[in-house]
Design a protein around this motif. Structure first.
Motif, short mmCIF file in Angstrom:
data_model
loop_
_atom_site.label_atom_id
_atom_site.label_comp_id
_atom_site.label_asym_id
_atom_site.label_seq_id
_atom_site.Cartn_x
_atom_site.Cartn_y
_atom_site.Cartn_z
N ASP A 200 0.85 -1.19 0.00
CA ASP A 200 0.00 0.00 0.00
C ASP A 200 0.89 1.24 0.00
O ASP A 200 1.67 1.45 0.91
CB ASP A 200 -0.89 -0.02 1.24
N ASP A 201 0.77 2.08 -1.04
CA ASP A 201 1.64 3.24 -1.18
C ASP A 201 0.99 4.52 -0.68
O ASP A 201 1.43 5.61 -1.02
CB ASP A 201 2.03 3.42 -2.66
N SER A 202 -0.04 4.41 0.12
CA SER A 202 -0.71 5.61 0.61
C SER A 202 0.21 6.38 1.54
O SER A 202 1.13 5.83 2.14
CB SER A 202 -2.00 5.23 1.33
N TRP A 203 -0.07 7.65 1.68
CA TRP A 203 0.77 8.50 2.52
C TRP A 203 0.68 8.09 3.99
O TRP A 203 1.64 8.28 4.75
CB TRP A 203 0.36 9.96 2.35
N VAL A 204 -0.45 7.50 4.40
CA VAL A 204 -0.59 7.06 5.79
C VAL A 204 0.41 5.95 6.10
O VAL A 204 1.10 5.97 7.13
CB VAL A 204 -2.03 6.58 6.06
N VAL A 205 0.50 4.98 5.20
CA VAL A 205 1.42 3.86 5.40
C VAL A 205 2.86 4.36 5.39
O VAL A 205 3.69 3.94 6.22
CB VAL A 205 1.21 2.78 4.32
N LYS A 206 3.18 5.25 4.47
CA LYS A 206 4.54 5.79 4.41
C LYS A 206 4.90 6.55 5.68
O LYS A 206 6.02 6.46 6.18
CB LYS A 206 4.68 6.70 3.19
N LEU A 207 3.92 7.29 6.20
CA LEU A 207 4.16 8.03 7.44
C LEU A 207 4.38 7.08 8.60
O LEU A 207 5.30 7.27 9.42
CB LEU A 207 2.97 8.95 7.73
N GLU A 208 3.56 6.04 8.69
CA GLU A 208 3.70 5.05 9.75
C GLU A 208 5.07 4.38 9.70
O GLU A 208 5.77 4.27 10.72
CB GLU A 208 2.60 3.99 9.63
N GLN A 209 5.47 3.95 8.53
CA GLN A 209 6.72 3.22 8.40
C GLN A 209 7.93 4.14 8.63
O GLN A 209 8.93 3.71 9.20
CB GLN A 209 6.80 2.56 7.03
#
Length: 339
Positions: free
Chosen positions: A88-97
């Motif tokens: 999942d390339d959403s900004w939420v996932v990127k922020l979490e990781q």
């Protein structure tokens, strides 16, 4: 005049000379075994060894293969040397990781700065912290089950097995003397205390984020043990295995040992313990299996107990996830806004 050992493997402070451990003048295990108990243990372990045949490593079930983590290299990372991101390339996932990687790197810097080459003390701290997330996951899952929101027995079952595995890692480090200094115990338990509440909050907010954080921690653990084995292979091979390791890895009942390895077929991995090197090899491989399981958990509803029935019926609530099922507060808010 006798001189205390200055080996980086020594876990206890050199306050007084001590007799060398059998087979090595560098590392004192600090193990106290009664002769009768030790003899009985050796006979029991030998009996188990003779009963075990070489078990071929079987491939995981197709459903688990799709969710398994990318192979770990020598540093415990993906093939490109980094933590494998979610699909999942959403900004939420990127922020979490991004937050998880930053937090993990910060803790690693603290541990390296405090413990340096005091490996057993560092491993004690690492294992004290490593078992906290699984206890936190179980706590939240029990809360959800109590309220009737989400009941998935496989998750509780696998996370308990993971906690049980990390608990025995901790027993091994204690037997090796990793908890000799009061400060080491205080720091490890202080960090674990706050880590628990942080993980509970993170898991309620976003289970995907909590599982990814644990994946980062387990990757670091794999890398740490792998480096340790490469640096001290010959010395470790001359030392005996701790009693706690024999009790766990050479036990006749390895149901929970199979249970935490969600990407493997039960019975496909059976440890070999002849010396201290073998113990750390198995601990390293355990961390790799934890990492794979945490990767699997990042896909909602994807975790299955290795002992569960592989074929699920269409009306089986344990296998079918309702469309309105949320995996955390963030996911619930997202679904409510997109309806």
């Amino acid at each position: 005049m006798a001189v205390a050992s200055t080996s980086p493997l020594s876990a206890k402070p050199a306050t007084a000379p001590s007799p060398p451990a059998p087979g090595s003048g560098l590392l004192a295990l600090g193990v106290r075994r009664a002769p009768a108990t030790a003899a009985w243990r050796r006979l029991r372990v030998e009996a188990i060894r003779t009963q075990r045949t070489e078990v071929p490593v079987e491939e995981s079930a197709p459903a688990r293969d799709a969710a398994a983590a990318a192979p770990l290299d020598g540093n415990g990372a993906g093939a490109d040397g980094s933590v494998v991101p979610s699909s999942d390339d959403s900004w939420v996932v990127k922020l979490e990781q991004s937050f998880n990687i930053f937090a993990t790197d910060s803790v690693i810097m603290v541990l390296k700065g405090v413990y340096g080459d005091r490996y057993y003390a560092r491993f004690f701290a690492l294992e004290t912290i490593a078992r906290v997330p699984y206890f936190a996951f179980i706590s939240v899952l029990h809360l959800y089950a109590t309220f009737g929101w989400w009941r998935r027995a496989d998750y509780i079952k696998v996370h308990f097995a993971q906690s049980w595995n990390e608990f025995h890692h901790l027993l091994i480090m204690e037997e090796l003397g990793g908890d000799s200094l009061w400060f080491d115990c205080f720091l490890a338990r202080f960090m674990a205390f706050f880590y628990y509440f942080m993980t509970v909050a993170m898991y309620m907010l976003s289970p995907r984020m909590a599982y990814h954080f644990s994946e980062c921690v387990e990757r670091h653990a794999y890398s740490t043990y792998d480096e340790f084995l490469k640096l001290h292979e010959e010395e470790l091979k001359r030392l005996p295995a701790p009693e706690a390791a024999l009790n766990y890895y050479m036990n006749e009942d390895l149901y929970l040992f199979d249970e935490f390895q969600a990407s493997r077929t039960p019975g496909s991995r059976r440890p070999k313990i002849d010396n201290l090197y073998d113990v750390f090899v198995n601990i390293r491989e355990d961390e790799a299996e934890h990492c794979k399981t945490m990767k699997t958990c990042q896909t909602h509803g994807n975790l299955r107990s290795p002992h569960s029935t592989p074929n699920c019926l269409e009306d089986d609530t344990e296998c079918v996830i309702p469309e309105n099922d949320c995996e955390g507060i963030v996911d619930c808010v997202k679904k409510s806004l997109t309806k």
